[in-house]
Design a protein around this motif. Sequence first.
Motif, PDB file in Angstrom:
ATOM      1  N   HIS A   1      11.211  -1.955   3.799  1.00  0.00           N
ATOM      2  CA  HIS A   1      11.141  -1.943   2.334  1.00  0.00           C
ATOM      3  C   HIS A   1      10.718  -3.305   1.790  1.00  0.00           C
ATOM      4  O   HIS A   1       9.995  -3.385   0.790  1.00  0.00           O
ATOM      5  CB  HIS A   1      12.490  -1.517   1.745  1.00  0.00           C
ATOM      6  N   GLU A   2      11.143  -4.384   2.456  1.00  0.00           N
ATOM      7  CA  GLU A   2      10.714  -5.703   2.015  1.00  0.00           C
ATOM      8  C   GLU A   2       9.231  -5.921   2.301  1.00  0.00           C
ATOM      9  O   GLU A   2       8.510  -6.530   1.497  1.00  0.00           O
ATOM     10  CB  GLU A   2      11.554  -6.773   2.707  1.00  0.00           C
TER      11      GLU A   2
ATOM     12  N   ALA B   1       6.979  -3.588   2.341  1.00  0.00           N
ATOM     13  CA  ALA B   1       6.258  -2.804   1.336  1.00  0.00           C
ATOM     14  C   ALA B   1       6.222  -3.529  -0.013  1.00  0.00           C
ATOM     15  O   ALA B   1       5.188  -3.527  -0.713  1.00  0.00           O
ATOM     16  CB  ALA B   1       6.908  -1.430   1.202  1.00  0.00           C
ATOM     17  N   GLU B   2       7.327  -4.169  -0.388  1.00  0.00           N
ATOM     18  CA  GLU B   2       7.343  -4.898  -1.666  1.00  0.00           C
ATOM     19  C   GLU B   2       6.379  -6.081  -1.650  1.00  0.00           C
ATOM     20  O   GLU B   2       5.647  -6.319  -2.626  1.00  0.00           O
ATOM     21  CB  GLU B   2       8.765  -5.366  -1.970  1.00  0.00           C
ATOM     22  N   ARG B   3       6.340  -6.821  -0.535  1.00  0.00           N
ATOM     23  CA  ARG B   3       5.396  -7.945  -0.460  1.00  0.00           C
ATOM     24  C   ARG B   3       3.953  -7.453  -0.471  1.00  0.00           C
ATOM     25  O   ARG B   3       3.072  -8.058  -1.091  1.00  0.00           O
ATOM     26  CB  ARG B   3       5.676  -8.758   0.812  1.00  0.00           C
TER      27      ARG B   3
ATOM     28  N   VAL C   1       2.836  -4.740  -1.933  1.00  0.00           N
ATOM     29  CA  VAL C   1       2.508  -4.311  -3.295  1.00  0.00           C
ATOM     30  C   VAL C   1       2.209  -5.521  -4.173  1.00  0.00           C
ATOM     31  O   VAL C   1       1.290  -5.502  -5.025  1.00  0.00           O
ATOM     32  CB  VAL C   1       3.656  -3.457  -3.869  1.00  0.00           C
ATOM     33  N   SER C   2       2.951  -6.604  -3.984  1.00  0.00           N
ATOM     34  CA  SER C   2       2.707  -7.819  -4.776  1.00  0.00           C
ATOM     35  C   SER C   2       1.302  -8.353  -4.521  1.00  0.00           C
ATOM     36  O   SER C   2       0.591  -8.765  -5.454  1.00  0.00           O
ATOM     37  CB  SER C   2       3.763  -8.873  -4.446  1.00  0.00           C
TER      38      SER C   2
ATOM     39  N   ARG D   1      -1.347  -6.042  -6.150  1.00  0.00           N
ATOM     40  CA  ARG D   1      -1.500  -6.218  -7.595  1.00  0.00           C
ATOM     41  C   ARG D   1      -2.503  -7.322  -7.898  1.00  0.00           C
ATOM     42  O   ARG D   1      -3.249  -7.248  -8.886  1.00  0.00           O
ATOM     43  CB  ARG D   1      -0.141  -6.545  -8.209  1.00  0.00           C
TER      44      ARG D   1
ATOM     45  N   THR E   1       6.322   2.093  -7.635  1.00  0.00           N
ATOM     46  CA  THR E   1       6.977   1.898  -6.343  1.00  0.00           C
ATOM     47  C   THR E   1       8.406   2.391  -6.382  1.00  0.00           C
ATOM     48  O   THR E   1       9.078   2.339  -7.425  1.00  0.00           O
ATOM     49  CB  THR E   1       6.972   0.406  -5.951  1.00  0.00           C
TER      50      THR E   1
ATOM     51  N   ALA F   1      11.287   2.194  -3.172  1.00  0.00           N
ATOM     52  CA  ALA F   1      11.516   1.917  -1.755  1.00  0.00           C
ATOM     53  C   ALA F   1      12.997   1.891  -1.448  1.00  0.00           C
ATOM     54  O   ALA F   1      13.751   1.110  -2.039  1.00  0.00           O
ATOM     55  CB  ALA F   1      10.870   0.586  -1.362  1.00  0.00           C
TER      56      ALA F   1
ATOM     57  N   GLU G   1       3.167  -5.614   8.625  1.00  0.00           N
ATOM     58  CA  GLU G   1       2.804  -6.000   7.265  1.00  0.00           C
ATOM     59  C   GLU G   1       1.300  -5.887   7.043  1.00  0.00           C
ATOM     60  O   GLU G   1       0.843  -5.454   5.985  1.00  0.00           O
ATOM     61  CB  GLU G   1       3.275  -7.422   6.993  1.00  0.00           C
TER      62      GLU G   1
ATOM     63  N   ARG H   1       5.849   5.036  -2.044  1.00  0.00           N
ATOM     64  CA  ARG H   1       7.198   5.565  -1.867  1.00  0.00           C
ATOM     65  C   ARG H   1       7.664   5.286  -0.431  1.00  0.00           C
ATOM     66  O   ARG H   1       6.891   5.357   0.525  1.00  0.00           O
ATOM     67  CB  ARG H   1       7.223   7.088  -2.099  1.00  0.00           C
TER      68      ARG H   1
END
Length: 501
Positions: free
Chosen positions: A360-361, A363-365, A367-368, A371, A381, A383, A396, A419
């Motif tokens: 999940h981390e 995926a968040e990085r 997405v950042s 963007r 998002t 997660a 990653e 997701r």
Amino acid sequence: MTPAIPPPPLAPPRVPHRPRRRFVTWYRARSLRSRLTFLTAAAVAVAIAASALACWFIVEERMYGVVNSDLETVRGGGPPAEFGDCASTPQAALRKVQSEGRQPTAGGPAARDTQYVIPGPATLFCLPPIATKAIVLEPDDMKILELKPNQFVIRDGHYTNGEPAKVRVSWDRVNPALPPALVMVATPTKAIEDSLRQLAFVLGGVALGGVILAGLAGRLVARSALKPVDQLSDAVEHIARTEEVGSTIPVHGEDEIARLSTSFNSMSTALANSRERQTRLIADAGHELRTPLTSLRTNVDLLIRSDETGRPLPPATKTKLLGNMKAQMQELTALIGDLLQLSRPDSPKPVRNLAVVALHEIAERAVSRARLRGPGLVFETAAEPWFVHADAASLERAVINLLDNAVKYSPPGGTVEVRLQQGVLTVRDHGPGIPPDELPYVFDRFWRSPSSRQLPGSGLGLSIVAQSVREAGGEVALGPAPDGGPGTLATVRLPGAPTAG
């Protein structure tokens, strides 16, 4: 003073003869066909030799058993005085019988090879009137007198002329006035020994013929059985000589040789496919590298020509030209990085930097970063925590490539949905989607849809995604949107747990 004489040098130790080691060396130096022939002949030789020996011993036991049975039923008797043919030695008694030519008296013994021995100060040997052979007395025969009257011993002996015989020795009191006498009854065994000798020659000839036939049969069997091995050797030598992988040999049956042939065909086909993929990779990589290199060379030539002619480019044009060169260098660097990533085989192999990673981390990085590459897009998002055992950097990069693919094909102002639920990561865009006939090729190296050839990229991003996910023990798929709307849905399934423990 006499100088001391040094002792002679010690002789080197003598190496004992080791025929077993020589045989092993000789055996290992033979071909497989010769080994099979030798083993077949040796096995048959041992079997025939064992059968021949068993047959010979059985026949010997039966023939001598008949003789012993006959001797057990023979009875000698009658007082030796009735013979009147006694002497101090068996030879003398036999000569006396032969010289007199006497006939047996009524009621006297009729055993032809019967002999009486009367012990005393002067031992007497007595023979019947028609005797033709005398039996040699052995020193141990006198011990028979210690047995009971109806007991006897059957032993191997011989006549005075050297002919072998089976001798039955017992004792009897044939005359009250005389000591007990040894009763010796003999049956010649020369015919039996001759028969056994002839049987040994016959069995030896049969064994030798059987070994020769076994060797020939083993040679034929080895040649027939090793024919696929010869074909396999020819194919391997052909590949080694010509480097033409992909050669196969016919497979017959389901035995070990057939399995070996099948394995070789699979290996040869895999090598051919690997070489084909390698050739295609080199060709595709050269094609992809040619475009940025050509553009870079054109821009560099333009800058050099402007300096050589003394006509500098306008600042705006030069700035734009340098910007293009920087973009091309970045594209070239990314392409080389992708090639290095894909230089590993297609099959998964152990990764050295395995660790528990928070998907999940990652995926968040990702997405950042996405963007920044798609500033006009909307990212939705959701997660949930999910921990997997994988290489963090490789995983990653795979997620970033999926998001880059979604950003590339999303329309301006579009939405990218990300997701992560129960270890299933989905990335959906609302772009034109992928035609169904192109879905089987989306993870191939350097494959690009005909409709997206004008867009930037090398066609390696999704290949890197597939390889990274496989190395983590997961699965990746690409397909149309589930609700029938526009866009593409990428699904990544990774084994793991919602907690790090």
